[in-house]
Design a protein around this motif. Structure first.
Motif, PDB file in Angstrom:
ATOM      1  N   ALA A  10       0.833  -1.205   0.000  1.00  0.00           N
ATOM      2  CA  ALA A  10       0.000   0.000   0.000  1.00  0.00           C
ATOM      3  C   ALA A  10       0.865   1.251   0.000  1.00  0.00           C
ATOM      4  N   LEU A  11       1.994   1.240   0.740  1.00  0.00           N
ATOM      5  CA  LEU A  11       2.883   2.390   0.771  1.00  0.00           C
ATOM      6  C   LEU A  11       3.538   2.650  -0.571  1.00  0.00           C
ATOM      7  N   LEU A  12       3.749   1.593  -1.358  1.00  0.00           N
ATOM      8  CA  LEU A  12       4.368   1.761  -2.676  1.00  0.00           C
ATOM      9  C   LEU A  12       3.362   2.185  -3.741  1.00  0.00           C
ATOM     10  N   VAL A  13       2.118   1.810  -3.571  1.00  0.00           N
ATOM     11  CA  VAL A  13       1.118   1.992  -4.628  1.00  0.00           C
ATOM     12  C   VAL A  13       0.319   3.281  -4.461  1.00  0.00           C
ATOM     13  N   VAL A  14      -0.083   3.597  -3.230  1.00  0.00           N
ATOM     14  CA  VAL A  14      -1.027   4.706  -3.022  1.00  0.00           C
ATOM     15  C   VAL A  14      -0.423   6.077  -3.340  1.00  0.00           C
ATOM     16  N   PRO A  15       0.857   6.410  -2.969  1.00  0.00           N
ATOM     17  CA  PRO A  15       1.378   7.761  -3.256  1.00  0.00           C
ATOM     18  C   PRO A  15       1.356   8.149  -4.734  1.00  0.00           C
ATOM     19  N   PRO A  16       1.864   7.315  -5.674  1.00  0.00           N
ATOM     20  CA  PRO A  16       1.762   7.732  -7.084  1.00  0.00           C
ATOM     21  C   PRO A  16       0.320   7.817  -7.580  1.00  0.00           C
ATOM     22  N   PHE A  17      -0.531   6.982  -7.017  1.00  0.00           N
ATOM     23  CA  PHE A  17      -1.946   7.064  -7.373  1.00  0.00           C
ATOM     24  C   PHE A  17      -2.515   8.428  -6.985  1.00  0.00           C
ATOM     25  N   LEU A  18      -2.223   8.879  -5.771  1.00  0.00           N
ATOM     26  CA  LEU A  18      -2.699  10.182  -5.326  1.00  0.00           C
ATOM     27  C   LEU A  18      -2.044  11.320  -6.100  1.00  0.00           C
ATOM     28  N   LEU A  19      -0.768  11.143  -6.505  1.00  0.00           N
ATOM     29  CA  LEU A  19      -0.083  12.171  -7.285  1.00  0.00           C
ATOM     30  C   LEU A  19      -0.779  12.374  -8.634  1.00  0.00           C
ATOM     31  N   GLY A  20      -1.120  11.284  -9.312  1.00  0.00           N
ATOM     32  CA  GLY A  20      -1.832  11.409 -10.586  1.00  0.00           C
ATOM     33  C   GLY A  20      -3.189  12.046 -10.413  1.00  0.00           C
ATOM     34  N   PHE A  21      -3.884  11.686  -9.343  1.00  0.00           N
ATOM     35  CA  PHE A  21      -5.197  12.263  -9.081  1.00  0.00           C
ATOM     36  C   PHE A  21      -5.078  13.765  -8.815  1.00  0.00           C
ATOM     37  N   ALA A  22      -4.063  14.181  -8.018  1.00  0.00           N
ATOM     38  CA  ALA A  22      -3.873  15.603  -7.735  1.00  0.00           C
ATOM     39  C   ALA A  22      -3.530  16.377  -9.004  1.00  0.00           C
ATOM     40  N   ALA A  23      -2.714  15.766  -9.888  1.00  0.00           N
ATOM     41  CA  ALA A  23      -2.368  16.440 -11.146  1.00  0.00           C
ATOM     42  C   ALA A  23      -3.601  16.655 -12.019  1.00  0.00           C
ATOM     43  N   SER A  24      -4.508  15.674 -12.015  1.00  0.00           N
ATOM     44  CA  SER A  24      -5.726  15.835 -12.811  1.00  0.00           C
ATOM     45  C   SER A  24      -6.591  16.959 -12.262  1.00  0.00           C
ATOM     46  N   LEU A  25      -6.596  17.132 -10.924  1.00  0.00           N
ATOM     47  CA  LEU A  25      -7.353  18.232 -10.334  1.00  0.00           C
ATOM     48  C   LEU A  25      -6.734  19.584 -10.678  1.00  0.00           C
ATOM     49  N   ALA A  26      -5.397  19.613 -10.840  1.00  0.00           N
ATOM     50  CA  ALA A  26      -4.705  20.878 -11.096  1.00  0.00           C
ATOM     51  C   ALA A  26      -5.047  21.475 -12.453  1.00  0.00           C
ATOM     52  N   ILE A  27      -5.431  20.645 -13.415  1.00  0.00           N
ATOM     53  CA  ILE A  27      -5.715  21.163 -14.749  1.00  0.00           C
ATOM     54  C   ILE A  27      -7.212  21.454 -14.949  1.00  0.00           C
ATOM     55  N   LEU A  28      -7.992  21.291 -13.898  1.00  0.00           N
ATOM     56  CA  LEU A  28      -9.430  21.502 -14.054  1.00  0.00           C
ATOM     57  C   LEU A  28      -9.776  22.950 -14.381  1.00  0.00           C
ATOM     58  N   GLY A  29      -9.012  23.911 -13.844  1.00  0.00           N
ATOM     59  CA  GLY A  29      -9.312  25.313 -14.119  1.00  0.00           C
ATOM     60  C   GLY A  29      -9.199  25.633 -15.598  1.00  0.00           C
ATOM     61  N   THR A  30      -8.079  25.215 -16.194  1.00  0.00           N
ATOM     62  CA  THR A  30      -7.900  25.432 -17.635  1.00  0.00           C
ATOM     63  C   THR A  30      -8.952  24.695 -18.440  1.00  0.00           C
ATOM     64  N   ALA A  31      -9.226  23.463 -18.012  1.00  0.00           N
ATOM     65  CA  ALA A  31     -10.239  22.678 -18.721  1.00  0.00           C
ATOM     66  C   ALA A  31     -11.599  23.337 -18.660  1.00  0.00           C
ATOM     67  N   ALA A  32     -11.945  23.929 -17.514  1.00  0.00           N
ATOM     68  CA  ALA A  32     -13.257  24.576 -17.382  1.00  0.00           C
ATOM     69  C   ALA A  32     -13.393  25.743 -18.347  1.00  0.00           C
ATOM     70  N   GLN A  33     -12.341  26.539 -18.481  1.00  0.00           N
ATOM     71  CA  GLN A  33     -12.388  27.669 -19.409  1.00  0.00           C
ATOM     72  C   GLN A  33     -12.586  27.193 -20.845  1.00  0.00           C
ATOM     73  N   ARG A  34     -11.939  26.097 -21.202  1.00  0.00           N
ATOM     74  CA  ARG A  34     -12.053  25.617 -22.584  1.00  0.00           C
ATOM     75  C   ARG A  34     -13.394  24.946 -22.848  1.00  0.00           C
ATOM     76  N   VAL A  35     -13.950  24.316 -21.847  1.00  0.00           N
ATOM     77  CA  VAL A  35     -15.305  23.768 -22.010  1.00  0.00           C
ATOM     78  C   VAL A  35     -16.310  24.902 -22.181  1.00  0.00           C
ATOM     79  N   ALA A  36     -16.153  25.968 -21.390  1.00  0.00           N
ATOM     80  CA  ALA A  36     -17.059  27.117 -21.521  1.00  0.00           C
ATOM     81  C   ALA A  36     -16.952  27.736 -22.913  1.00  0.00           C
ATOM     82  N   ALA A  37     -15.713  27.846 -23.422  1.00  0.00           N
ATOM     83  CA  ALA A  37     -15.536  28.385 -24.770  1.00  0.00           C
ATOM     84  C   ALA A  37     -16.186  27.486 -25.814  1.00  0.00           C
ATOM     85  N   SER A  38     -16.106  26.179 -25.603  1.00  0.00           N
ATOM     86  CA  SER A  38     -16.725  25.239 -26.544  1.00  0.00           C
ATOM     87  C   SER A  38     -18.239  25.376 -26.556  1.00  0.00           C
ATOM     88  N   LEU A  39     -18.843  25.501 -25.375  1.00  0.00           N
ATOM     89  CA  LEU A  39     -20.303  25.647 -25.304  1.00  0.00           C
ATOM     90  C   LEU A  39     -20.753  26.972 -25.901  1.00  0.00           C
TER      91      LEU A  39
END
Length: 570
Positions: free
Chosen positions: A154-183
């Motif tokens: 669990a110590l080897l697996v969970v940290p990179p899993f959380l890192l990828g999840f946090a990175a996906s959250l970090a790009i949500l702001g940019t993604a939201a602006q582009r979705v709004a532009a698309s709509l």
């Protein structure tokens, strides 16, 4: 974003939500058990204990069956959450469009919101509910299983899993602006394409194909650019998934020899890999798709729908109309920035108790004038006053009590006859109801329908019968100003005469958009619209002074009529 998420959360009905959460609990068991079952089964088979291995696999199958029962119940409860939410969105879009249209505001994009964006929000809302539930179930089950199997994995697996999840959250702001532009690009494209399609015959006859192509081409290019920008966000999302989904697998494989050297069995290592491949990877992929795609579309699209909803009612001053005199001062109206005026600098006064007929060629602005008087259209220039008050200064309740409009296409709804007739006068007595029915000549129709308590089905009525219902409804209205916009065009001349005479005898004023000369002859005064200058007067005066009125008179009169038989109303 908080407003949209709060709106979605508030739409969750308590009982279906609790039932959905309760039926999610059985799915935690198979999620937590499959890694442990694979680990023990593998060790059993490698140790020559096939029976024990098969028992572990049989237990896994039984746990999966239990989870399937829970999943089935979850999907049954999902509709109880999603469909009421969709109904609320439809009410919001339609109500907003109607209120803005009545207020004279633009309603561009309402069609796209109704047909496409409501379905986007509905589908993504359902997806978010399922994804949130599945992600929670999976993470709880996997972490529980890993800790039971081998905490070091669990110590080897969970940290990179959380890192990828946090990175996906970090790009949500940019993604939201582009979705709004698309709509936004989608709405502009829908409006431009609808305009071009509606005028395809005019475009073809005028040879304006190149102009139409330019009109639609720019929104198409903007929409394509917005979609390409979204594709770049999708590429970043793929990188985040590689970090959170594949990196734990690589770490586990790379440290495999070291783990085995520390006493971790082959089966345990395989069980950890199973948790990554069948648990964490799908969970991360699903939640990233939900938050980065469906979630953003939900937030942005719902935000546009909420922004387009019924506008906040401003507090109007306590203005009360004094009488119901109609006054138009230098009123002009156009249906577009570059369109020719339908009405141009029109001055008109309709005193209390007057009976005015409005005549003119088709498309000259008669219905537009009715809409201006009733406050449905704001003048482009000039001012409209009824009772010395502009429509925009009155509340909706006072507007309804001041004037009533009966359009050519009468509105009738499913319900009792009485419900239809008393819609504008809910406190009308039975005597008043019968008086209105008799006055406009609807008694035979009401009797045929089975009386005022009988159910009325709009599809069972002819256009003329629907007009009789609408006329009786308007007659009962407390509004002193009645505007008949070709409201009797589907009636025969005798029925039209009876209805118009009833409204003329009714206390108040009457404005009739006429389609027969008899309607004009019954009026006190006649307004002739010709697109340039309006003529106002009695029949005998207009016959002498208005060439257009004489043309209309000759067109309307049957050949055998003699002019000396035509007498204006006094």
């Amino acid at each position: 974003m908080r407003r949209e998420l709060a709106f979605g959360a508030a739409a969750l009905r308590r009982r279906p939500t609790l039932l959905l959460a309760a039926w999610s609990v059985p799915e935690i068991l198979p999620t937590a058990a499959y890694g442990i079952a694979v680990a023990h089964a593998t060790d059993a088979f490698l140790g020559g204990r096939s029976g024990a291995g098969l028992c572990w696999l049989a237990g896994l199958v039984a746990a999966a069956g239990l989870g399937a029962v829970g999943a089935r119940q979850v999907y049954r409860r999902l509709g109880e959450l999603v469909e009421p939410f969709r109904d609320e969105l439809v009410r919001l879009v339609v109500g907003g469009a109607l209120r803005r249209g009545v207020a004279g505001q633009r309603t561009d994009g309402a069609l796209s919101r109704m047909n496409r964006q409501v379905e986007i929000v509905r589908d993504t809302y359902a997806g978010l509910i399922l994804v949130t539930r599945t992600f929670a179930v999976t993470v709880v089950g996997v972490v529980t299983g890993l800790l039971s199997l081998a905490p070091i994995i669990a110590l080897l697996v969970v940290p990179p899993f959380l890192l990828g999840f946090a990175a996906s959250l970090a790009i949500l702001g940019t993604a939201a602006q582009r979705v709004a532009a698309s709509l936004s690009a989608d709405e502009h494209l829908t409006t431009a394409a609808g305009t071009a399609f509606a005028g395809v015959r005019d475009i073809t006859s005028a040879g304006a194909e190149d102009f139409a192509a330019d009109l639609v081409g720019e929104p198409i290019d903007a929409h394509a650019a917005a979609e390409r920008a979204l594709a770049k966000v999708a590429a970043l999302r793929t990188l985040c998934f590689a970090i959170g989904g594949w990196l734990p697998l690589l770490v586990l494989l790379a440290t495999g020899p070291w783990l085995i050297g520390r006493g971790i069995s082959t089966g345990t290592l395989l069980g950890g890999l199973t948790y990554v491949l069948l648990g964490l990877q799908p969970a991360l992929n699903t939640v990233m798709a939900a938050l980065g795609d469906s979630g953003l579309r939900f937030v942005v699209t719902l935000g546009r729908i909420l922004d387009s909803g019924p506008p906040a009612r401003r507090q109007l001053p306590a203005v009360v109309p004094r009488g119901h005199q109609v006054r138009l001062h230098k009123v002009s109206f156009t249906y577009g920035a570059h369109a020719e005026p339908v009405l141009r600098a029109l001055d008109l006064v309709v005193p209390d108790g007057d009976h005015l007929a409005v005549v003119g060629p088709s498309g000259i602005g008669k219905s537009t004038l009715a809409g201006l008087v009733c406050g449905l259209l704001p003048p482009t220039e000039g001012r409209v006053l009824v009772g010395r008050v502009a429509p925009g200064e009155l509340s909706a309740e006072l507007l309804a009590r001041t004037r009533v409009l009966i359009p050519q296409e009468a509105y009738v709804f499913s319900g009792t006859v009485a419900d239809n007739l008393t819609y504008l006068a809910p406190h009308a007595t039975a005597q008043q109801l019968e008086q209105a029915i008799e006055a406009v000549g609807a008694a035979a129709l009401v009797a045929r329908l089975g009386g005022t308590r009988a159910m009325l089905r709009p599809a069972q009525l002819s256009a003329g019968e629907r007009q009789l219902v609408a006329l009786a409804r308007a007659y009962l209205s407390p509004a002193p100003l009645a505007v008949l916009d070709e409201a009797t065009c589907h009636l025969d001349p005798e029925a039209e005469r009876r209805a118009e005479e009833a409204f003329a005898a009714r206390p108040g004023s009457l404005i009739v958009v006429a389609h027969r000369i008899s309607s004009a002859l019954r009026a006190h005064r006649i307004l002739v619209l010709d697109g340039k200058e309006a003529s106002l007067g009695r029949h005998t005066t207009l016959v002498r002074t208005s060439e257009l009125y004489r043309d209309l008179l000759g067109h309307w009169q049957p050949p055998h009529d003699r002019e000396d038989q035509i007498q204006p109303a006094s």
